[in-house]
Design a protein around this motif. Structure first.
Motif, mmCIF file in Angstrom:
data_model
loop_
_atom_site.group_PDB
_atom_site.id
_atom_site.type_symbol
_atom_site.label_atom_id
_atom_site.label_comp_id
_atom_site.label_asym_id
_atom_site.label_seq_id
_atom_site.Cartn_x
_atom_site.Cartn_y
_atom_site.Cartn_z
ATOM 1 N N ASP A 1 0.877 -1.176 0.000
ATOM 2 C CA ASP A 1 0.000 0.000 0.000
ATOM 3 C C ASP A 1 0.913 1.224 0.000
ATOM 4 O O ASP A 1 2.145 1.069 0.078
ATOM 5 C CB ASP A 1 -0.987 -0.024 1.186
ATOM 6 N N ILE A 2 0.329 2.405 -0.109
ATOM 7 C CA ILE A 2 1.190 3.586 -0.289
ATOM 8 C C ILE A 2 2.140 3.790 0.903
ATOM 9 O O ILE A 2 3.340 3.984 0.700
ATOM 10 C CB ILE A 2 0.349 4.852 -0.593
ATOM 11 N N PRO A 3 1.661 3.723 2.155
ATOM 12 C CA PRO A 3 2.632 3.880 3.253
ATOM 13 C C PRO A 3 3.746 2.823 3.225
ATOM 14 O O PRO A 3 4.913 3.147 3.466
ATOM 15 C CB PRO A 3 1.773 3.723 4.522
ATOM 16 N N LYS A 4 3.391 1.583 2.857
ATOM 17 C CA LYS A 4 4.434 0.546 2.775
ATOM 18 C C LYS A 4 5.448 0.887 1.682
ATOM 19 O O LYS A 4 6.654 0.704 1.855
ATOM 20 C CB LYS A 4 3.810 -0.813 2.437
ATOM 21 N N LEU B 1 6.255 3.816 0.586
ATOM 22 C CA LEU B 1 7.123 4.907 1.050
ATOM 23 C C LEU B 1 8.170 4.375 2.041
ATOM 24 O O LEU B 1 9.331 4.771 2.005
ATOM 25 C CB LEU B 1 6.291 6.005 1.715
ATOM 26 N N ASP C 1 -4.807 5.577 -5.158
ATOM 27 C CA ASP C 1 -4.472 5.646 -3.728
ATOM 28 C C ASP C 1 -3.467 6.760 -3.457
ATOM 29 O O ASP C 1 -3.559 7.467 -2.455
ATOM 30 C CB ASP C 1 -3.886 4.306 -3.256
ATOM 31 N N THR D 1 -3.672 10.012 -1.151
ATOM 32 C CA THR D 1 -2.713 10.186 -0.050
ATOM 33 C C THR D 1 -2.099 11.585 -0.021
ATOM 34 O O THR D 1 -1.769 12.086 1.060
ATOM 35 C CB THR D 1 -1.571 9.139 -0.184
ATOM 36 N N LEU E 1 6.218 10.131 8.823
ATOM 37 C CA LEU E 1 5.211 10.463 7.809
ATOM 38 C C LEU E 1 4.308 9.257 7.548
ATOM 39 O O LEU E 1 3.079 9.384 7.499
ATOM 40 C CB LEU E 1 5.910 10.882 6.512
ATOM 41 N N THR E 2 4.921 8.085 7.395
ATOM 42 C CA THR E 2 4.113 6.912 7.045
ATOM 43 C C THR E 2 3.166 6.530 8.188
ATOM 44 O O THR E 2 2.105 5.972 7.937
ATOM 45 C CB THR E 2 5.012 5.718 6.650
ATOM 46 N N GLY E 3 3.554 6.856 9.409
ATOM 47 C CA GLY E 3 2.654 6.622 10.545
ATOM 48 C C GLY E 3 1.414 7.484 10.409
ATOM 49 O O GLY E 3 0.280 7.019 10.610
ATOM 50 N N LEU F 1 0.236 8.723 7.623
ATOM 51 C CA LEU F 1 -0.549 8.261 6.468
ATOM 52 C C LEU F 1 -1.382 7.034 6.829
ATOM 53 O O LEU F 1 -2.522 6.902 6.396
ATOM 54 C CB LEU F 1 0.360 7.928 5.279
ATOM 55 N N ARG F 2 -0.796 6.161 7.644
ATOM 56 C CA ARG F 2 -1.562 4.965 8.060
ATOM 57 C C ARG F 2 -2.746 5.365 8.933
ATOM 58 O O ARG F 2 -3.821 4.778 8.846
ATOM 59 C CB ARG F 2 -0.665 3.998 8.829
ATOM 60 N N SER G 1 -5.162 8.303 6.457
ATOM 61 C CA SER G 1 -5.672 8.078 5.103
ATOM 62 C C SER G 1 -6.349 6.710 5.052
ATOM 63 O O SER G 1 -6.228 5.914 5.980
ATOM 64 C CB SER G 1 -4.535 8.160 4.083
ATOM 65 N N VAL H 1 -5.889 4.275 2.766
ATOM 66 C CA VAL H 1 -5.268 3.452 1.727
ATOM 67 C C VAL H 1 -4.544 2.230 2.282
ATOM 68 O O VAL H 1 -3.943 1.471 1.537
ATOM 69 C CB VAL H 1 -4.286 4.284 0.862
ATOM 70 N N SER H 2 -4.586 2.055 3.592
ATOM 71 C CA SER H 2 -3.917 0.871 4.148
ATOM 72 C C SER H 2 -4.857 0.133 5.090
ATOM 73 O O SER H 2 -5.861 0.683 5.542
ATOM 74 C CB SER H 2 -2.622 1.265 4.862
#
Lengths: 361, 198
Positions: free
Chosen positions: A159-162, A164, A195, A199, B6-8, B10-11, B14, B16-17
């Motif tokens: 997924d997008i966070p993964k 990144l 996605d 984001t 940042l990814t934290g 986004l999770r 958002s 998307v996960s």
């Protein structure tokens, strides 16, 4: 073993069932996964106390053993494990969440044994993601591209966070390999572009949050959001607690490094960022936040001068990454189309000039 | 605790996960060890095969001595896994100990770690005892014969070398490091106070 020259998603296998009688089932079937019980990753201990080191080593050894076992599995068994074993996905996720980044405050493992073990996990995790991003391993071992796209998307294998996280953890020195992975993922499953599109506003929100924490606001953001009534009571970068300032700069440093790594490895993502007006928001952010944060780091009284130096370096690094991001966005969304000489060259040239004009005003 | 990322964000913010609470599913090491023991028990080398191997082609006296050592090894294994387990668990543990110590003359760090990974914390005296038992068991049999016996039966010693995905990939372990534009000005002088009115 499944039969050859037929995509895995169409293969059937005949195996002994639970009662010993042979039965035929799809090659991709939950009963074909092994009950392996992958454990989650824990990051190396910072202080290096023997008990914590032991705990890290034990977890890491289990993970490397299990992932190395996974990588030796034949294609069909690998995909059964990947799709149906939740503990495997949680193990991989925990690595992406917890693995130390090069920019973390304490990223160096405390001993050579810990460093070696960390490298083993790092390699095994990367190879697992690489295999998950590969729909065709050989002439015999492959998935139908569309089904592959569906599998990785519906099961959140990526997924997008993964994506990144993968870029920031493995991108340095492996950018070509990562580029191929991401290109394949986005090509076989275009929903990742949607996605990404979804984001980008959250990424912008992160920058707004940083401004907000500094008691500032961004030009683009105010137009869209009403200002809070108590906004004037927000602490400034000079007045907030030292820990808050440290967290804020670490957050900025991580965010800019991560986005920069992603755009560098996968430039096709630039258009998604560009379509949300990312460049103008980034420049407004830079203009508003950087002087405030620089002032705070320079003028606040730090008992630990090393921390002050470190914060300055992180802030300066973030500035560099923001400037480079602007270059990436301009290059891939305006300059490149001009250099390629397409139909709308004039439009791109106008846009480029508009950006330059706005940088100077 | 991880620093803010940042990814934290986004999770969290958002859609998307996959939303997952990691604390719900954590497999503890006890469960993992249990699973490893189950997998080990399926690996080919069994207690019966070891008993047969150690006592075959021996005269009566040597066979009796070997049986005594096998009993002691089983007892040490029982101490390591804990008395509340069944006979199958003791035998499987004894197999593991035999395999671990067949070419060792003392309990080293590696062996200690391997036993702990399989069974958790254990009395060191039991490990010492099992190491000594195995040494006495294999001494009259010959090193190469024991090695061949283990190699032929234990799948762990016959991994599919060269078949692992990505074995030829050279991975760079470089990571992003700080790349600042400039150092912190030494004095930290308030530049705003410098007059530009010439």
């Amino acid at each position: 073993m499944a039969c050859a020259r037929v995509p895995l998603d169409e293969q059937q296998v005949t195996e002994p069932g639970p009662l010993g009688r042979e039965h035929t089932l799809p090659a991709l079937h939950p009963t074909r996964k092994e009950d392996r019980c992958f454990v989650p990753y824990k990051s190396p201990p910072e202080d290096g106390s023997p008990a914590e080191v032991e705990e890290f080593m034990e977890h890491a050894k289990f993970i490397t053993e299990d992932l190395e076992w996974l990588l030796t599995l034949p294609h069909d068994k690998f995909w059964c494990q990947v799709v149906f074993d939740d503990s495997l996905q949680r193990c991989l996720d925990s690595y992406l969440h917890q693995a130390p980044r090069g920019l973390d405050l304490a990223s160096l493992p405390s001993s050579p044994a810990v460093a070696d073990m960390q490298r083993s996990v790092h390699r095994a995790v990367f190879l697992t993601f690489l295999r998950m991003a590969t729909h065709k391993e050989s002439k015999e071992n492959f998935l139908t591209p569309a089904v592959f796209g569906e599998i990785i998307y519906e099961n959140f294998l990526f997924d997008i966070p993964k994506i990144l996280d993968l870029c920031v953890l493995f991108g340095k020195g492996n950018s070509q390999l990562l580029h191929k992975m991401l290109e394949n993922i986005f090509t076989q499953q275009p929903s990742y572009y949607s996605d990404l599109d979804e984001t980008v506003p959250t990424v912008l929100q992160v920058f707004d949050t940083i401004l907000d924490k500094c008691g500032l606001h961004c030009e683009g953001a105010t137009a869209m959001e009403p200002m809070k009534l108590n906004a004037h009571k927000q602490p400034t970068a000079m007045a907030m607690s030292q820990q808050d300032l440290v967290d804020l700069i670490l957050y900025l440093c991580d965010s800019t490094t991560t986005i920069h790594a992603f755009l560098d490895i996968f430039p096709a993502a630039c258009s998604s960022f560009h379509s949300h007006g990312f460049l103008s928001r980034l420049t407004s952010f830079y203009e508003a936040a950087v002087p405030e944060l620089e002032k705070a780091v320079r003028k606040r009284n730090f008992d630990d001068k090393g921390l002050q130096q470190d914060l300055w370096k992180r802030l300066s690094h973030s500035c560099r990454k923001m400037v480079e991001m602007a270059h990436q966005l301009l290059h891939h969304t305006c300059l490149q189309p001009i250099l390629e000489g397409g139909e709308n060259m004039q439009t791109f040239a106008d846009e480029l000039l508009q950006h330059f004009t706005s940088f100077f005003t | 605790m991880s620093p803010p990322r940042l990814t934290g964000a986004l999770r969290s913010f958002s859609n998307v996960s996959k939303k997952e609470d990691f604390t719900e599913h954590l497999h503890d090491l006890k469960t993992k060890r249990l699973k490893r023991r189950e997998l080990f028990a399926r690996e080919g080398l069994t207690w019966q095969k070891i008993v047969h191997f150690c006592s075959e082609d021996q005269d009566k006296a040597k066979r009796q001595a070997a049986n005594q050592e096998l009993k002691s090894l089983l007892l040490a294994a029982k101490e390591i896994v804990g008395p509340d387990q069944g006979q199958a668990a003791f035998e499987s543990a004894a197999v593991f100990l035999f395999e671990t110590f067949h070419n060792k003359d003392h309990v080293g760090t590696e062996e200690t770690r391997a036993i702990k990974q399989m069974f958790g914390p254990f009395p060191s005296s039991a490990a010492e005892a099992s190491c000594a038992c195995v040494a006495r068991l294999v001494a009259p049999l010959g090193e190469s014969r024991v090695e061949n016996f283990i190699q032929s039966l234990c799948s762990r010693h016959n991994p599919q070398r060269g078949s692992s995905f990505g074995r030829n990939i050279v991975l760079s372990y470089d990571c992003y490091t700080l790349d600042p534009l400039e150092d912190l000005p030494c004095s930290g002088i308030d530049e705003e106070n410098v007059s530009l009115d010439f």
